[in-house]
Design an enzyme around this catalytic site. Structure first.
Site, PDB file in Angstrom:
ATOM      1  N   CYS A 124       0.818  -1.232   0.000  1.00 38.71           N
ATOM      2  CA  CYS A 124       0.000   0.000   0.000  1.00 38.71           C
ATOM      3  C   CYS A 124       0.846   1.274   0.000  1.00 38.71           C
ATOM      4  O   CYS A 124       0.368   2.334  -0.412  1.00 38.71           O
ATOM      5  CB  CYS A 124      -0.948   0.008   1.191  1.00 38.71           C
ATOM      6  SG  CYS A 124      -2.156  -1.322   1.119  1.00 38.71           S
ATOM      7  N   ASN A 158      -9.981   0.360  -0.537  1.00 35.20           N
ATOM      8  CA  ASN A 158      -8.513   0.382  -0.459  1.00 35.20           C
ATOM      9  C   ASN A 158      -7.961  -0.239  -1.749  1.00 35.20           C
ATOM     10  O   ASN A 158      -8.094  -1.446  -1.963  1.00 35.20           O
ATOM     11  CB  ASN A 158      -8.081  -0.414   0.766  1.00 35.20           C
ATOM     12  CG  ASN A 158      -6.570  -0.434   0.964  1.00 35.20           C
ATOM     13  OD1 ASN A 158      -5.812  -0.093   0.057  1.00 35.20           O
ATOM     14  ND2 ASN A 158      -6.140  -0.844   2.141  1.00 35.20           N
ATOM     15  N   HIS A 218      -3.360   7.594   1.582  1.00 27.76           N
ATOM     16  CA  HIS A 218      -3.757   6.230   1.253  1.00 27.76           C
ATOM     17  C   HIS A 218      -5.147   6.014   1.845  1.00 27.76           C
ATOM     18  O   HIS A 218      -5.423   6.444   2.963  1.00 27.76           O
ATOM     19  CB  HIS A 218      -2.746   5.248   1.843  1.00 27.76           C
ATOM     20  CG  HIS A 218      -3.171   3.824   1.710  1.00 27.76           C
ATOM     21  ND1 HIS A 218      -3.622   3.303   0.520  1.00 27.76           N
ATOM     22  CD2 HIS A 218      -3.228   2.816   2.618  1.00 27.76           C
ATOM     23  CE1 HIS A 218      -3.939   2.038   0.702  1.00 27.76           C
ATOM     24  NE2 HIS A 218      -3.711   1.719   1.960  1.00 27.76           N
TER      25      HIS A 218
HETATM   26  O1  UT7 Z   1      -3.825  -0.716   3.472  1.00 30.48           O
HETATM   27  C1  UT7 Z   1      -3.067  -1.306   4.465  1.00 30.48           C
HETATM   28  C2  UT7 Z   1      -3.485  -0.831   5.752  1.00 30.48           C
HETATM   29  N1  UT7 Z   1      -4.695  -1.506   6.156  1.00 30.48           N
HETATM   30  C3  UT7 Z   1      -5.396  -0.912   7.055  1.00 30.48           C
HETATM   31  O2  UT7 Z   1      -5.052   0.173   7.438  1.00 30.48           O
HETATM   32  C4  UT7 Z   1      -6.576  -1.623   7.674  1.00 30.48           C
HETATM   33  C5  UT7 Z   1      -6.588  -1.277   9.112  1.00 30.48           C
HETATM   34  N2  UT7 Z   1      -7.674  -1.870   9.877  1.00 30.48           N
HETATM   35  C6  UT7 Z   1      -8.945  -1.468   9.745  1.00 30.48           C
HETATM   36  O3  UT7 Z   1      -9.289  -0.659   8.916  1.00 30.48           O
HETATM   37  C7  UT7 Z   1      -9.949  -2.010  10.763  1.00 30.48           C
HETATM   38  O4  UT7 Z   1      -9.265  -2.645  11.792  1.00 30.48           O
HETATM   39  C8  UT7 Z   1     -10.955  -2.992  10.127  1.00 30.48           C
HETATM   40  C9  UT7 Z   1     -11.920  -2.225   9.240  1.00 30.48           C
HETATM   41  C10 UT7 Z   1     -10.237  -4.060   9.344  1.00 30.48           C
HETATM   42  C11 UT7 Z   1     -11.786  -3.671  11.224  1.00 30.48           C
HETATM   43  O5  UT7 Z   1     -12.432  -2.695  12.031  1.00 30.48           O
HETATM   44  P1  UT7 Z   1     -12.329  -2.779  13.609  1.00 30.48           P
HETATM   45  O6  UT7 Z   1     -13.179  -1.708  14.159  1.00 30.48           O
HETATM   46  O7  UT7 Z   1     -10.874  -2.807  13.976  1.00 30.48           O
HETATM   47  O8  UT7 Z   1     -13.041  -4.131  13.893  1.00 30.48           O
HETATM   48  P2  UT7 Z   1     -12.456  -5.446  14.583  1.00 30.48           P
HETATM   49  O9  UT7 Z   1     -11.458  -6.125  13.727  1.00 30.48           O
HETATM   50  O10 UT7 Z   1     -12.060  -5.090  15.983  1.00 30.48           O
HETATM   51  O11 UT7 Z   1     -13.760  -6.346  14.635  1.00 30.48           O
HETATM   52  C12 UT7 Z   1     -14.906  -5.953  15.404  1.00 30.48           C
HETATM   53  C13 UT7 Z   1     -16.001  -6.980  15.174  1.00 30.48           C
HETATM   54  C14 UT7 Z   1     -15.513  -8.410  15.336  1.00 30.48           C
HETATM   55  O12 UT7 Z   1     -16.522  -9.156  15.961  1.00 30.48           O
HETATM   56  P3  UT7 Z   1     -16.430  -9.491  17.542  1.00 30.48           P
HETATM   57  O13 UT7 Z   1     -15.148 -10.281  17.701  1.00 30.48           O
HETATM   58  O14 UT7 Z   1     -16.388  -8.180  18.241  1.00 30.48           O
HETATM   59  O15 UT7 Z   1     -17.673 -10.291  17.786  1.00 30.48           O
HETATM   60  C15 UT7 Z   1     -15.350  -8.897  13.917  1.00 30.48           C
HETATM   61  O16 UT7 Z   1     -15.493 -10.292  13.818  1.00 30.48           O
HETATM   62  O17 UT7 Z   1     -16.492  -6.902  13.839  1.00 30.48           O
HETATM   63  C16 UT7 Z   1     -16.461  -8.180  13.222  1.00 30.48           C
HETATM   64  N3  UT7 Z   1     -16.251  -8.012  11.802  1.00 30.48           N
HETATM   65  C17 UT7 Z   1     -17.257  -7.787  10.947  1.00 30.48           C
HETATM   66  N4  UT7 Z   1     -18.595  -7.688  11.122  1.00 30.48           N
HETATM   67  C18 UT7 Z   1     -19.352  -7.444  10.056  1.00 30.48           C
HETATM   68  C19 UT7 Z   1     -15.099  -8.016  11.114  1.00 30.48           C
HETATM   69  N5  UT7 Z   1     -15.329  -7.801   9.809  1.00 30.48           N
HETATM   70  C20 UT7 Z   1     -16.666  -7.660   9.675  1.00 30.48           C
HETATM   71  C21 UT7 Z   1     -17.505  -7.409   8.592  1.00 30.48           C
HETATM   72  N6  UT7 Z   1     -18.838  -7.307   8.819  1.00 30.48           N
HETATM   73  N7  UT7 Z   1     -17.041  -7.243   7.328  1.00 30.48           N
END
Ligand code: UT7
Length: 323
Positions: A113, A280, A250
């Protein structure tokens, strides 16, 4: 002194748009979750038989048109990509061929990225050294082909696209008022390889593999690393956040853009946001966002732009550019 100035921009997005609602029909997710956690509403997906080099070539042609140059004027092509058509040859030489060039030098840079920032620093150094005069710097990706479409934690986040800039050697006074690239700063830290990676490759499994990410941990590093490298880069150019007209970031997650802007004391209104429409697109996202803001008239002559990106590796970087 010689400065590398961005004199043209172009971008290309595949025709097919994939909405959050369509994804919600495939995996356990919802439009509400995706919009609230990421800001993404849709992404573009390359057609069957449409390759990264096709996206890159289309963006390059538009960038050349925007500054009334032709491939004959170009003597260097650097393509940032993690999704080349083939393991080799470099995507850049495929683009060179598709542009009908039988002169010049073309190679790829791999920093996922952050790839466009890496490619920009490489091209800037090659131009300011006097080795080349006119460069195409392209970020192009077909990340849809690296996704595990059953993993809701990653498949909702990425899209395909390409962006390109034309860099040209010009004479500058050596001050922060010069137009062109004023400073670039890059970093990498391989200790974090396992937070964002592809679980295959030509030298290990002999397969392409699928993207894997520990999103929450990547998020945490992103805001800290990006704010630090943005501040460092402005300092290297003798400038500070108050001088910035537009942040061209980005586009991974709207919350990352808000968090880094806040750390720098910049209002979100000064950040160019395209994550809602493009998701992204890895190395393509910075030049895509730049092209959008140039074409809609937001970016004006002499504006100070701060480009930034962070990605797998980890790699991260920023560039201060006077338009
Ligand atoms: O380009 C390279 C750089 N990449 C990035 O910068 C990505 C960085 N990370 C992010 O943007 C975020 O961490 C994400 C968007 C990937 C995830 O958001 P988050 O607020 O950090 O969520 P999380 O991973 O803490 O997950 C929260 C909950 C989880 O459920 P539980 O364990 O709380 O029950 C996940 O299983 O959301 C769940 N979850 C989803 N739910 C519905 C994860 N993905 C999804 C989804 N739809 N697509």
């Amino acid at each position: 002194m010689i400065r590398a100035r961005i004199i043209g921009t172009g971008s290309y997005l595949p025709q097919r748009i994939l909405s959050n609602a369509e994804l919600a029909a495939r995996v356990d997710t919802s439009d509400e979750w995706i919009v609230e956690r990421t800001g993404i509403r849709q992404r573009h997906i390359a057609a069957e038989g449409e390759f990264t080099s096709d996206l890159a070539t289309a963006a390059a042609r538009k960038a050349l048109e925007s500054c009334s140059l032709t491939p004959d004027d170009v003597d260097l092509i650097v393509v940032a990509t993690a999704t080349p058509d083939q393991t080799f040859p470099a995507c850049a030489t495929v683009v060179q061929h598709k542009l009908g060039m039988i002169h010049g030098v073309a190679f790829d840079v791999a920093a996922v990225c952050s790839g466009f920032l890496y490619a920009l620093q490489v091209a800037d150094a090659l131009i300011t050294s006097g080795a080349y005069r006119t460069a195409l710097v392209i970020g192009a990706e077909t990340f849809s082909r690296l996704l595990d479409w059953e993993d809701r934690g990653t498949c909702v986040l990425f899209g395909d696209g390409a962006g390109a800039v034309v860099l040209r050697a010009e004479t500058g006074a050596g001050t922060g008022d010069d137009r062109g690239i004023l400073a670039t700063r890059l970093h990498s830290d391989g200790r974090y390889n396992d937070l964002l990676y592809v679980d295959g490759g030509p030298g290990s499994t002999g397969t392409t593999g699928k993207l894997r990410m520990k999103g929450r941990e990547v998020f945490r590093h992103a805001v800290t690393n990006l704010a630090a490298v943005m501040t460092e880069t402005l300092g290297a150019a003798g400038l500070d956040p108050a001088d910035v007209a537009w942040v061209i970031p980005h586009q991974a997650n709207l919350r990352i853009l808000e968090g880094t802007a806040k750390k720098l004391g910049l209002p979100i209104e000064r950040v160019v946001v395209t994550v809602d429409g493009h998701a992204n697109t890895s190395a393509a996202s910075v030049p895509l966002a730049l092209d959008v803001a140039v074409r809609d008239g937001r970016v004006k002559a002499n504006d100070l732009l701060l480009l930034e990106a962070m990605g797998g590796g980890f790699t991260w970087g920023a560039a201060a550019v006077r338009w």
